[in-house]
Every structure is written in C-alpha cells, then in structure tokens.
Scaffold this active site. Structure first.
Site, short mmCIF file in Angstrom:
data_model
loop_
_atom_site.label_atom_id
_atom_site.label_comp_id
_atom_site.label_asym_id
_atom_site.label_seq_id
_atom_site.Cartn_x
_atom_site.Cartn_y
_atom_site.Cartn_z
N ARG A 88 -3.61 -47.10 -5.63
CA ARG A 88 -4.59 -46.45 -6.49
C ARG A 88 -5.54 -47.49 -7.07
O ARG A 88 -6.72 -47.22 -7.27
CB ARG A 88 -3.87 -45.72 -7.64
N ASP A 148 3.41 -36.28 -11.98
CA ASP A 148 4.57 -37.13 -11.73
C ASP A 148 5.88 -36.43 -12.10
O ASP A 148 6.88 -36.50 -11.37
CB ASP A 148 4.44 -38.46 -12.50
N ARG A 151 6.73 -33.76 -9.55
CA ARG A 151 7.36 -34.33 -8.35
C ARG A 151 8.83 -34.63 -8.61
O ARG A 151 9.70 -34.28 -7.81
CB ARG A 151 6.61 -35.61 -7.94
N HIS A 175 -0.09 -44.37 -14.29
CA HIS A 175 0.03 -43.58 -13.06
C HIS A 175 -0.07 -44.53 -11.88
O HIS A 175 -1.11 -44.68 -11.27
CB HIS A 175 -1.08 -42.54 -13.03
N1 LIG Z 1 -4.45 -38.45 -11.45
C1 LIG Z 1 -3.79 -38.01 -10.39
O1 LIG Z 1 -2.61 -37.75 -10.48
C2 LIG Z 1 -4.52 -37.79 -9.09
C3 LIG Z 1 -3.95 -37.00 -8.09
C4 LIG Z 1 -4.67 -36.78 -6.92
C5 LIG Z 1 -5.92 -37.37 -6.75
N2 LIG Z 1 -6.42 -38.17 -7.73
C6 LIG Z 1 -7.73 -38.80 -7.60
O2 LIG Z 1 -8.74 -37.81 -7.73
C7 LIG Z 1 -9.92 -38.25 -7.06
C8 LIG Z 1 -10.41 -37.13 -6.14
O3 LIG Z 1 -9.51 -36.91 -5.09
P1 LIG Z 1 -9.86 -35.86 -3.93
O4 LIG Z 1 -8.68 -35.79 -3.06
O5 LIG Z 1 -10.44 -34.63 -4.52
O6 LIG Z 1 -11.04 -36.67 -3.18
P2 LIG Z 1 -12.20 -36.03 -2.27
O7 LIG Z 1 -12.78 -37.16 -1.50
O8 LIG Z 1 -11.71 -34.84 -1.54
O9 LIG Z 1 -13.27 -35.52 -3.36
C9 LIG Z 1 -13.99 -36.38 -4.19
C10 LIG Z 1 -15.35 -35.77 -4.38
O10 LIG Z 1 -16.06 -36.53 -5.35
C11 LIG Z 1 -17.43 -36.46 -4.98
N3 LIG Z 1 -18.20 -37.51 -5.65
C12 LIG Z 1 -18.27 -38.83 -5.38
N4 LIG Z 1 -19.11 -39.44 -6.24
C13 LIG Z 1 -19.58 -38.49 -7.08
C14 LIG Z 1 -20.47 -38.50 -8.20
N5 LIG Z 1 -21.04 -39.62 -8.60
N6 LIG Z 1 -20.70 -37.33 -8.81
C15 LIG Z 1 -20.13 -36.18 -8.42
N7 LIG Z 1 -19.26 -36.10 -7.37
C16 LIG Z 1 -19.00 -37.25 -6.71
C17 LIG Z 1 -17.41 -36.60 -3.47
O11 LIG Z 1 -18.62 -36.16 -2.88
C18 LIG Z 1 -16.21 -35.74 -3.10
O12 LIG Z 1 -16.58 -34.41 -2.80
C19 LIG Z 1 -9.52 -39.54 -6.33
O13 LIG Z 1 -9.91 -40.66 -7.10
C20 LIG Z 1 -8.01 -39.45 -6.28
O14 LIG Z 1 -7.41 -40.71 -6.16
C21 LIG Z 1 -5.75 -38.38 -8.89
#
Ligand SMILES: NC(=O)c1ccc[n+]([C@@H]2O[C@H](COP(=O)([O-])OP(=O)(O)OC[C@H]3O[C@@H](n4cnc5c(N)ncnc54)[C@H](O)[C@@H]3O)[C@@H](O)[C@H]2O)c1
Length: 311
Positions: A88, A148, A151, A175
């Site tokens: 991450r 978390d 899971r 995380h």
């Molecule tokens: N906190 C957690 O437990 C957790 C769990 C899962 C995913 N995540 C995180 O969430 C984020 C998103 O994951 P995902 O699977 O949806 O990714 P994804 O690639 O499917 O979607 C991300 C989206 O963000 C958009 N984006 C990028 N820059 C942008 C901006 N400046 N303004 C608006 N939109 C923008 C992209 O176009 C894309 O559609 C990742 O950083 C991932 O690591 C966190």
C-alpha cells in the site's frame, strides 16, 4: 430533506460504494471521477437500477465538483490501487497528489461535509486530507478497520463453522502489514477466541487477516479488493447519516491517546452525525502496546516523506 453523499473516484471501490449507498437509500449520490464521461455513465446506470431494486435516491455522475455542492458526507476513493507485488505504501507519492487536489475541490464546495477516506496508503492519505481541509479532526475519518475486522471475522467464522454475525473482532493500528489484531478481545458471542481454537490456528488467522488485501490482489492481478471495502465505507456513511452511533474501528487523528500524537491510526470510535463523537482508549497489554507503537512508527515514516511536500 434528503441527505447528499459525494463519492470521489468512480472506480471499483467508489462505484460499488455509491451503489451500496443507493441500495440502502441513505442519500442522493454524486459520483465524481476524472475519466471523461465514465462517472456520468455509471451514475445513470445506477439510477436506472432504482425501479428494479425499489430505491428512490438520485444517483448522478460528474467530471467536476459543482454538482457536489453541500454534500453531507464525501467518500474519497480516488487514486491508484495496488497491483501484485506492490505494498500500500508504494502508492504514497502518486496518491498524495490526488488526495491533495481532490480535498481542495471537495472543501470548496462542501465546507461542512464529513470526509471518509478510503484511498491508500490510508493513514497517510487521512493526514493529507486533514492538513488540506483544515477540518476539525472529528470530520476526517479513515476506512480500514471495518474492513480488516470483517476479514478477521470471516476467517474466524469459517474456521469454527459459525455465523459471522456472532463473531466480534478487534483490529487496531495502521492499515498495513503492521496492523494489530487484538485476539484477547475477539470473541464468538462472548466466548473468548482463545477458548475456541489453539494458538497455532489463531496465529494462522491473524496472519491471513494481515495479508488479506494482498491475497485478493494476487488473484485479481489488475487491482485490489472492492466489494468489502465499499460495503465498509457505506456502513460508516450509514452510521453518520442515521446518527446510529456505531462503535467501529476507524483511522482517526490521535492526540495523545494510546501514547500516539499527530498521526492517523485505527482505533475504536463512536460514529454519529458529528462524525467521530468519541475515541475509545482501551487498556492494552505491554505486548499489544508495543505492536501498536510499531504500527504507528510505520505510519510516521510515510508522513515524514510527504510532510515537506505540504509546506
Ligand atoms: N482503505 C482500504 O481499506 C482500501 C480498500 C480497498 C481499496 N483501497 C484504495 O482505494 C483506492 C481506489 O481503489 P479502486 O480499486 O477503486 O481503484 P480504481 O483504479 O478502480 O479506481 C480509482 C479511480 O480513481 C479515479 N481518479 C484518479 N485520480 C483522480 C482524481 N484526481 N480525481 C477523481 N478521480 C480520480 C480513477 O480515474 C479511477 O476511476 C486505492 O488507493 C486503493 O488502494 C483502500
């Protein structure tokens, strides 16, 4: 008056989260993404799901922030997700820039919103959003612990062949790989985990929880988990909008609690209409304290990298 939730980032997590919110009829939803047209198409698709599923909320998409004005809650999922072999933390610099610019826009149009951060590395992105927004700390909340613990609960329930509903699990810390599942406080209908399985089994489940995200990334190859993360963020939004006052593990700015100062770290909090309404500081054993300090140190390392960029 209807509530309004903006979800920034209309990718896997964001779009699933928007749909979860619509299914639960929590609020009208605005989905924002930089991909031209995509959030508008996804929003329309979700709106057209309403007659089938029987929800009346409005779901719209946008490539700009004007339609997001006066949102009650803004869920931020914009940015890059992990690919196999990435941690991450590898996402730090790219997502720092994204969260900084997204937060600036969000705050301009919704100065009274509560922010729920999802983008990784989660604890560092919460810190960034807090710095940029200058919101009080009760209005900047990170989603990680709900996922978390979900899971950990899943693995415990599967191991014992019992309902997931009866399983309570506690996970503290950042995380990341240093998250701290607190076995001592995890139980099945009040029965301590330690009475239900041997130490080796517990350790195996703890390790699987710690690497639960990577396990899914390995299968998906092009991205990371999103159904459970989206549901977790929606649960937090629900607790806020309905003022349910659920006690959930969330990343919050600690100012002395657990001996940690100035960092976002996952701890149990009460989530209600004012955002974080209470931080629970539970008594930890010296071993648990040590593990939490190690986890906080890992968060601090990331902050040290991005802090100069904030000036
Ligand atoms: N906190 C957690 O437990 C957790 C769990 C899962 C995913 N995540 C995180 O969430 C984020 C998103 O994951 P995902 O699977 O949806 O990714 P994804 O690639 O499917 O979607 C991300 C989206 O963000 C958009 N984006 C990028 N820059 C942008 C901006 N400046 N303004 C608006 N939109 C923008 C992209 O176009 C894309 O559609 C990742 O950083 C991932 O690591 C966190």
């Amino acid at each position: 008056m209807r509530n309004k939730v903006t979800v920034v980032g209309g990718g896997n997590v964001g779009a699933s989260c928007a749909l979860n919110i619509a299914f639960k009829e929590l609020a009208d939803v605005v989905l924002v993404d930089v991909m031209e047209g995509v959030p508008i198409g996804k929003g329309l698709d979700m709106l057209e799901t309403g007659p089938i599923e029987g929800y009346d909320v409005h779901v719209t998409g946008a490539n700009d922030y004007e339609p997001t004005a006066n949102s009650d809650v803004v869920v931020i999922t914009a940015g890059l997700a992990r690919k196999p072999g990435m941690s991450r933390d590898d996402l730090l610099m790219a997502n720092f820039d994204v969260i900084k610019s997204v937060t600036e826009q969000v705050v301009k149009y919704s100065p009274n919103a509560i922010l729920v951060l999802v983008t990784n590395p989660l604890d560092a992105m919460c810190w960034t959003a807090h710095q940029v927004s200058k919101f009080s700390k009760n209005r900047v909340i990170g989603m990680a612990g709900v996922l978390d613990t979900a899971r950990f609960r899943t693995f415990i329930a599967a191991e014992l062949n019992v309902s997931v509903e009866n399983v309570t699990a506690v996970v503290l810390g950042g995380h990341g790989d240093t998250m701290v599942p607190i076995v001592r406080l995890s139980n099945v209908s009040g029965i301590p985990l330690t009475e239900l399985m041997d130490q080796a089994t517990i350790e195996r489940l703890v390790e699987r929880t710690r690497t639960g995200g990577a396990e899914i990334v390995k299968y998906l190859k092009t991205g990371s988990a999103y159904y459970a993360p989206a549901a977790a963020a929606a649960e937090m939004v629900e607790s806020i909008l309905k003022d349910k006052k659920k006690v959930l593990p969330c990343a919050v700015l600690l100012e002395g609690e657990y001996g940690i100062n100035g960092l976002f770290v996952g701890v149990p909090v009460k989530l209600g209409s004012r955002g974080i309404e209470k931080i629970y500081e539970i008594h930890l054993t010296s071993e648990e304290k040590q593990a939490l300090a190690k986890s906080a140190a890992a968060v601090q390392e990331l902050i040290d990298v991005i802090k100069p960029k904030m000036a």
